[in-house]
Design a protein around this motif. Structure first.
Motif, PDB file in Angstrom:
ATOM      1  N   SER A   1       0.861  -1.180   0.000  1.00 40.06           N
ATOM      2  CA  SER A   1       0.000   0.000   0.000  1.00 40.06           C
ATOM      3  C   SER A   1       0.904   1.238   0.000  1.00 40.06           C
ATOM      4  O   SER A   1       2.073   1.167   0.338  1.00 40.06           O
ATOM      5  N   VAL A   2       0.354   2.353  -0.402  1.00 38.32           N
ATOM      6  CA  VAL A   2       1.128   3.589  -0.486  1.00 38.32           C
ATOM      7  C   VAL A   2       0.758   4.471   0.701  1.00 38.32           C
ATOM      8  O   VAL A   2      -0.382   4.884   0.842  1.00 38.32           O
ATOM      9  N   LYS A   3       1.749   4.746   1.566  1.00 39.17           N
ATOM     10  CA  LYS A   3       1.494   5.597   2.719  1.00 39.17           C
ATOM     11  C   LYS A   3       2.267   6.904   2.663  1.00 39.17           C
ATOM     12  O   LYS A   3       2.057   7.771   3.483  1.00 39.17           O
ATOM     13  N   ASN A   4       3.157   7.041   1.706  1.00 36.80           N
ATOM     14  CA  ASN A   4       3.967   8.242   1.606  1.00 36.80           C
ATOM     15  C   ASN A   4       3.106   9.386   1.064  1.00 36.80           C
ATOM     16  O   ASN A   4       2.605   9.315  -0.049  1.00 36.80           O
ATOM     17  N   PRO A   5       2.918  10.454   1.826  1.00 36.43           N
ATOM     18  CA  PRO A   5       2.037  11.545   1.375  1.00 36.43           C
ATOM     19  C   PRO A   5       2.578  12.282   0.149  1.00 36.43           C
ATOM     20  O   PRO A   5       1.804  12.781  -0.663  1.00 36.43           O
ATOM     21  N   VAL A   6       3.887  12.338  -0.025  1.00 32.90           N
ATOM     22  CA  VAL A   6       4.469  12.997  -1.200  1.00 32.90           C
ATOM     23  C   VAL A   6       4.057  12.251  -2.466  1.00 32.90           C
ATOM     24  O   VAL A   6       3.713  12.857  -3.479  1.00 32.90           O
ATOM     25  N   VAL A   7       4.061  10.932  -2.390  1.00 35.78           N
ATOM     26  CA  VAL A   7       3.688  10.119  -3.551  1.00 35.78           C
ATOM     27  C   VAL A   7       2.207  10.295  -3.868  1.00 35.78           C
ATOM     28  O   VAL A   7       1.818  10.310  -5.041  1.00 35.78           O
ATOM     29  N   ARG A   8       1.395  10.458  -2.862  1.00 38.21           N
ATOM     30  CA  ARG A   8      -0.036  10.702  -3.119  1.00 38.21           C
ATOM     31  C   ARG A   8      -0.247  12.034  -3.828  1.00 38.21           C
ATOM     32  O   ARG A   8      -1.069  12.141  -4.733  1.00 38.21           O
ATOM     33  N   VAL A   9       0.491  13.052  -3.436  1.00 36.41           N
ATOM     34  CA  VAL A   9       0.385  14.346  -4.107  1.00 36.41           C
ATOM     35  C   VAL A   9       0.839  14.216  -5.563  1.00 36.41           C
ATOM     36  O   VAL A   9       0.177  14.707  -6.478  1.00 36.41           O
TER      37      VAL A   9
ATOM     38  N   THR B   1      16.951   7.068   0.945  1.00 39.83           N
ATOM     39  CA  THR B   1      15.522   7.199   0.661  1.00 39.83           C
ATOM     40  C   THR B   1      14.850   5.861   0.424  1.00 39.83           C
ATOM     41  O   THR B   1      13.652   5.743   0.606  1.00 39.83           O
ATOM     42  N   PHE B   2      15.606   4.868   0.043  1.00 42.68           N
ATOM     43  CA  PHE B   2      15.035   3.563  -0.311  1.00 42.68           C
ATOM     44  C   PHE B   2      15.173   2.626   0.883  1.00 42.68           C
ATOM     45  O   PHE B   2      16.207   2.011   1.103  1.00 42.68           O
ATOM     46  N   ARG B   3      14.100   2.513   1.652  1.00 38.32           N
ATOM     47  CA  ARG B   3      14.112   1.645   2.830  1.00 38.32           C
ATOM     48  C   ARG B   3      12.722   1.048   2.997  1.00 38.32           C
ATOM     49  O   ARG B   3      11.750   1.537   2.460  1.00 38.32           O
ATOM     50  N   ILE B   4      12.653   0.029   3.790  1.00 39.99           N
ATOM     51  CA  ILE B   4      11.377  -0.672   3.983  1.00 39.99           C
ATOM     52  C   ILE B   4      10.508   0.138   4.940  1.00 39.99           C
ATOM     53  O   ILE B   4      10.986   0.733   5.890  1.00 39.99           O
ATOM     54  N   ARG B   5       9.232   0.192   4.598  1.00 44.27           N
ATOM     55  CA  ARG B   5       8.259   0.914   5.428  1.00 44.27           C
ATOM     56  C   ARG B   5       7.223  -0.092   5.955  1.00 44.27           C
ATOM     57  O   ARG B   5       6.809  -0.970   5.235  1.00 44.27           O
ATOM     58  N   TYR B   6       6.784   0.135   7.177  1.00 45.62           N
ATOM     59  CA  TYR B   6       5.807  -0.791   7.763  1.00 45.62           C
ATOM     60  C   TYR B   6       4.469  -0.139   7.911  1.00 45.62           C
ATOM     61  O   TYR B   6       4.244   0.978   7.896  1.00 45.62           O
TER      62      TYR B   6
END
Length: 173
Positions: free
Chosen positions: A113-121, A168-173
């Motif tokens: 799932s996408v949780k990064n707000p920058v990517v949503r914008v 910047t490239f790391r695993i997100r939970y």
């Protein structure tokens, strides 16, 4: 024609999801992923997407030539070349856009799932841009020149920022 372009939009997104799920996430989880691997995978995936875009462009070119031949419409060669350049810019933008977001914002979590707000914008802006392109009438230079500029900027940012990939490239939970 629209089907080919839409297909490349979906291909870039699905490709990055598959790369994360089956190649990068296990390496990130076990802390095996290093800076050299990330640089190498960035440019390999870049080459793969560029090659895919050229293959899709050849399909578009054959389709356009077939339609023109069957319908008997006379169009200048320059118009056909300009159309194909515009389509290629649009396809490359959509494929490389997702690769750019993938490496520099790493939008996916463990469950994809996408949780990064920058990517949503960026996603909203990309959606507005894609819909806006559908309403361009007449001169395709209105689309081709800004796309070529965005492609150039994206490529330059990829070159400049490849030194920061491991941050910047790391695993997100």
């Amino acid at each position: 024609l629209l089907t080919f372009v839409t297909g490349t939009m979906l291909f870039g997104r699905r490709f990055t999801e598959l790369c994360f799920r089956y190649a990068d996430m296990p390496l990130l989880y076990h802390r095996v992923c290093n800076k050299e691997y990330l640089k190498k995978s960035l440019w390999r995936r870049y080459a793969f997407l560029a090659k895919h875009s050229l293959v899709a462009l050849s399909g578009v070119a054959l389709f356009v030539l077939l339609v023109l031949f069957i319908s008997g419409i006379k169009v200048s060669a320059a118009s056909i070349v300009f159309l194909l350049i515009s389509v290629e810019c649009f396809m490359l933008f959509n494929e490389l856009y997702y690769l750019f977001l993938y490496y520099f914002f790493q939008p996916y979590t463990v469950d994809i799932s996408v949780k990064n707000p920058v990517v949503r914008v960026f996603g909203v802006l990309e959606g507005l841009f894609d819909v806006g392109v559908l309403f361009v009438r007449g001169n395709l230079a209105l689309v081709c020149l800004p796309l070529a500029g965005m492609l150039l900027a994206m490529n330059l940012l990829m070159i400049v920022m490849q030194g920061r990939i491991e941050k910047t490239f790391r695993i997100r939970y």
